[in-house]
Design a protein around this motif. Structure first.
Motif, PDB file in Angstrom:
ATOM      1  N   VAL A 186       0.855  -1.187   0.000  1.00  0.00           N
ATOM      2  CA  VAL A 186       0.000   0.000   0.000  1.00  0.00           C
ATOM      3  C   VAL A 186       0.892   1.238   0.000  1.00  0.00           C
ATOM      4  O   VAL A 186       2.115   1.142   0.103  1.00  0.00           O
ATOM      5  N   GLU A 187       0.268   2.415  -0.106  1.00  0.00           N
ATOM      6  CA  GLU A 187       1.013   3.676  -0.099  1.00  0.00           C
ATOM      7  C   GLU A 187       0.679   4.464   1.167  1.00  0.00           C
ATOM      8  O   GLU A 187      -0.373   4.247   1.785  1.00  0.00           O
ATOM      9  N   TYR A 188       1.590   5.381   1.504  1.00  0.00           N
ATOM     10  CA  TYR A 188       1.389   6.210   2.693  1.00  0.00           C
ATOM     11  C   TYR A 188       1.492   7.672   2.279  1.00  0.00           C
ATOM     12  O   TYR A 188       2.443   8.083   1.601  1.00  0.00           O
ATOM     13  N   GLU A 189       0.481   8.470   2.651  1.00  0.00           N
ATOM     14  CA  GLU A 189       0.476   9.904   2.377  1.00  0.00           C
ATOM     15  C   GLU A 189       0.977  10.647   3.610  1.00  0.00           C
ATOM     16  O   GLU A 189       0.283  10.699   4.635  1.00  0.00           O
ATOM     17  N   ASP A 190       2.158  11.206   3.503  1.00  0.00           N
ATOM     18  CA  ASP A 190       2.731  11.923   4.642  1.00  0.00           C
ATOM     19  C   ASP A 190       1.890  13.130   5.029  1.00  0.00           C
ATOM     20  O   ASP A 190       1.756  13.452   6.221  1.00  0.00           O
ATOM     21  N   GLU A 191       1.322  13.797   4.020  1.00  0.00           N
ATOM     22  CA  GLU A 191       0.545  15.002   4.299  1.00  0.00           C
ATOM     23  C   GLU A 191      -0.634  14.706   5.214  1.00  0.00           C
ATOM     24  O   GLU A 191      -0.918  15.452   6.162  1.00  0.00           O
ATOM     25  N   HIS A 192      -1.361  13.645   4.916  1.00  0.00           N
ATOM     26  CA  HIS A 192      -2.538  13.277   5.711  1.00  0.00           C
ATOM     27  C   HIS A 192      -2.224  12.238   6.784  1.00  0.00           C
ATOM     28  O   HIS A 192      -3.098  11.882   7.572  1.00  0.00           O
ATOM     29  N   ARG A 193      -0.982  11.720   6.748  1.00  0.00           N
ATOM     30  CA  ARG A 193      -0.598  10.624   7.656  1.00  0.00           C
ATOM     31  C   ARG A 193      -1.622   9.497   7.563  1.00  0.00           C
ATOM     32  O   ARG A 193      -2.181   9.029   8.558  1.00  0.00           O
ATOM     33  N   ALA A 194      -1.844   9.053   6.332  1.00  0.00           N
ATOM     34  CA  ALA A 194      -2.888   8.061   6.048  1.00  0.00           C
ATOM     35  C   ALA A 194      -2.372   7.060   5.018  1.00  0.00           C
ATOM     36  O   ALA A 194      -1.501   7.374   4.197  1.00  0.00           O
ATOM     37  N   TYR A 195      -2.944   5.863   5.068  1.00  0.00           N
ATOM     38  CA  TYR A 195      -2.627   4.801   4.109  1.00  0.00           C
ATOM     39  C   TYR A 195      -3.658   4.786   2.986  1.00  0.00           C
ATOM     40  O   TYR A 195      -4.866   4.916   3.237  1.00  0.00           O
ATOM     41  N   VAL A 196      -3.181   4.615   1.770  1.00  0.00           N
ATOM     42  CA  VAL A 196      -4.063   4.444   0.614  1.00  0.00           C
ATOM     43  C   VAL A 196      -4.059   2.970   0.247  1.00  0.00           C
ATOM     44  O   VAL A 196      -3.017   2.413  -0.136  1.00  0.00           O
ATOM     45  N   VAL A 197      -5.218   2.330   0.400  1.00  0.00           N
ATOM     46  CA  VAL A 197      -5.312   0.875   0.242  1.00  0.00           C
ATOM     47  C   VAL A 197      -6.199   0.554  -0.965  1.00  0.00           C
ATOM     48  O   VAL A 197      -7.387   0.897  -0.981  1.00  0.00           O
ATOM     49  N   PRO A 198      -5.650  -0.086  -2.009  1.00  0.00           N
ATOM     50  CA  PRO A 198      -6.504  -0.536  -3.111  1.00  0.00           C
ATOM     51  C   PRO A 198      -7.463  -1.630  -2.634  1.00  0.00           C
ATOM     52  O   PRO A 198      -7.054  -2.546  -1.919  1.00  0.00           O
ATOM     53  N   PHE A 199      -8.724  -1.497  -3.025  1.00  0.00           N
ATOM     54  CA  PHE A 199      -9.724  -2.523  -2.712  1.00  0.00           C
ATOM     55  C   PHE A 199     -10.572  -2.701  -3.965  1.00  0.00           C
ATOM     56  O   PHE A 199     -11.319  -1.796  -4.349  1.00  0.00           O
ATOM     57  N   LEU A 200     -10.416  -3.857  -4.632  1.00  0.00           N
ATOM     58  CA  LEU A 200     -11.002  -4.062  -5.953  1.00  0.00           C
ATOM     59  C   LEU A 200     -10.528  -2.927  -6.859  1.00  0.00           C
ATOM     60  O   LEU A 200      -9.342  -2.666  -6.933  1.00  0.00           O
ATOM     61  N   ASN A 201     -11.439  -2.234  -7.521  1.00  0.00           N
ATOM     62  CA  ASN A 201     -11.002  -1.141  -8.393  1.00  0.00           C
ATOM     63  C   ASN A 201     -11.194   0.220  -7.734  1.00  0.00           C
ATOM     64  O   ASN A 201     -11.257   1.245  -8.412  1.00  0.00           O
ATOM     65  N   ALA A 202     -11.319   0.248  -6.415  1.00  0.00           N
ATOM     66  CA  ALA A 202     -11.447   1.499  -5.670  1.00  0.00           C
ATOM     67  C   ALA A 202     -10.209   1.704  -4.805  1.00  0.00           C
ATOM     68  O   ALA A 202      -9.331   0.839  -4.719  1.00  0.00           O
ATOM     69  N   GLU A 203     -10.136   2.881  -4.182  1.00  0.00           N
ATOM     70  CA  GLU A 203      -9.076   3.151  -3.216  1.00  0.00           C
ATOM     71  C   GLU A 203      -9.703   3.641  -1.924  1.00  0.00           C
ATOM     72  O   GLU A 203     -10.686   4.397  -1.938  1.00  0.00           O
ATOM     73  N   LEU A 204      -9.130   3.196  -0.808  1.00  0.00           N
ATOM     74  CA  LEU A 204      -9.619   3.580   0.507  1.00  0.00           C
ATOM     75  C   LEU A 204      -8.525   4.344   1.239  1.00  0.00           C
ATOM     76  O   LEU A 204      -7.350   3.987   1.155  1.00  0.00           O
ATOM     77  N   LEU A 205      -8.921   5.369   1.948  1.00  0.00           N
ATOM     78  CA  LEU A 205      -7.984   6.163   2.724  1.00  0.00           C
ATOM     79  C   LEU A 205      -8.168   5.813   4.196  1.00  0.00           C
ATOM     80  O   LEU A 205      -9.214   6.065   4.787  1.00  0.00           O
ATOM     81  N   ILE A 206      -7.131   5.217   4.795  1.00  0.00           N
ATOM     82  CA  ILE A 206      -7.161   4.795   6.194  1.00  0.00           C
ATOM     83  C   ILE A 206      -6.315   5.775   7.001  1.00  0.00           C
ATOM     84  O   ILE A 206      -5.099   5.863   6.798  1.00  0.00           O
TER      85      ILE A 206
END
Length: 369
Positions: A186-206
């Motif tokens: 997964v990817e990590y956004e330093d600005e938001h301190r959040a993980y971007v998680v692919p789920f099927l063909n969508a993306e979720l921000l944790i």
């Protein structure tokens, strides 16, 4: 008395003895005690036992006729007749009921059918197993069992995302983002301190700091609920950098899956069979909407990259005059390295099934939804 020790399965003991006898056993060993006389019977006790050479916790053995009986709790007179008081749907019921009977000091034997040579016949027809207790204690045992089952079946179902154990969020806040991203892909956004998680063909921000999950794509697949949050948090915390083998297995081929995925923990595919069984075209359209890749199996099959390290393969068989429609969900054999607990995997599969069904209903004409 002659005594032989031999390595055996953990927390179990097998032995023969002439009754009456109070037999003491050591964890990880089996104690075979030759006793003169013809009246020998096989005993098996499963449960906590003393681990020191000088035993402090004697366990009373109770004979029973089936060598596949799995667990025993409590003590009983050797002449007691044990009778069945409950047919179990799955291992989960067996564990909680055995614990409840133990707390009430009611001796009980857990006899699972899945350990017999005829499990394929017994389990579908007669349930996962039986609980047996002394006949004179059966009325009280049934009262305890009925009370426990009422509580379990009436317990509120978690649905609010905030119901997730806060310790999971805390662990994710304390985790090293670089390690999490490497293991879970997964990817990590330093600005938001959040993980971007692919789920099927969508993306979720944790976002661990805010303890929130947000769907970044529209339409909103999947719906954010308790089971989605539970699945995502466990995935981020538990995923390992293990390559997929592309060897597909059913849920009962997963370690301990044969016992777990029964009764309340059956995979929730019934709604999918209702939707897709009569109409494989709807299944194909839904699969392509969610980014599925066609596979040459069954009447229609698609592979879905649900999470970066957790693909699922769905195989559909349409019904006809002779056979009911069927739908099977298969897992890469590495799935148990990405989800360590079967109940988490069950929740994750439920999220996928609901997402698939919701996408399919959006494709139906308004009056058919």
């Amino acid at each position: 008395m002659e005594r032989r020790w031999k390595r055996s399965l953990p927390r179990s003991a097998f032995f023969t003895a002439a009754p009456p006898a109070v037999l003491r056993c050591r964890d990880h060993f089996q104690d075979r005690i030759p006793v003169p006389g013809d009246d020998r019977r096989l005993f098996r006790i499963v449960g906590p036992v003393a681990t020191e050479p000088f035993f402090r916790s004697p366990v009373r053995a109770v004979p029973f006729g089936n060598r596949h009986a799995r667990g025993f709790s409590g003590t009983a007179d050797m002449s007691d007749q044990f009778i069945s008081v409950c047919t179990l749907e799955d291992r989960f019921e067996g564990d909680i009921l055995m614990d409840a009977l133990s707390q009430e000091s009611i001796p009980a034997i857990l006899r699972p059918f899945q350990e017999t040579p005829y499990s394929a016949l017994f389990v579908p027809q007669k349930g996962w197993g039986l609980i047996l207790v002394p006949e004179n204690m059966a009325p009280r045992a049934r009262e305890v069992i009925d009370e426990v089952l009422r509580e379990v079946r009436s317990a509120p179902v978690y649905s609010d995302p905030s119901d997730v154990d806060p310790l999971l969020w805390e662990r994710l806040r304390e985790a090293d983002p670089e390690t999490v991203c490497h293991n879970a892909l997964v990817e990590y956004e330093d600005e938001h301190r959040a993980y971007v998680v692919p789920f099927l063909n969508a993306e979720l921000l944790i976002t661990p700091g805010e303890e929130t999950t947000e769907v970044l794509d529209s339409p909103p697949y999947p719906r954010v609920d308790f089971e989605l949050n539970l699945s995502l948090l466990h995935y981020l915390l538990e995923a390992e950098n293990v390559a997929l083998t592309r060897k597909w297995i059913g849920e009962k081929d997963i370690p301990s899956g044969e016992a777990f995925f029964r009764g309340l923990h059956r995979l929730p595919v019934d709604s999918l069979i209702e939707l897709f069984g009569p109409d494989a075209r709807l299944f194909r359209a839904t699969a392509e909407l969610l980014g599925g890749t066609p596979v040459d199996l069954g009447d229609a099959a698609y592979e879905f990259q649900v999470l970066p390290r957790v693909p699922l393969l769905v195989v559909l068989w349409e019904g006809d005059e002779e056979f009911e429609p069927a739908l099977h969900i298969l897992f890469d054999e590495t799935v148990s390295t990405q989800f360590k607990a079967l109940d988490t995997l069950w929740a994750f599969t439920g999220v996928f099934c609901r997402t698939l069904a919701a996408a399919a209903r959006d494709l139906l004409p308004g009056e058919e939804r």
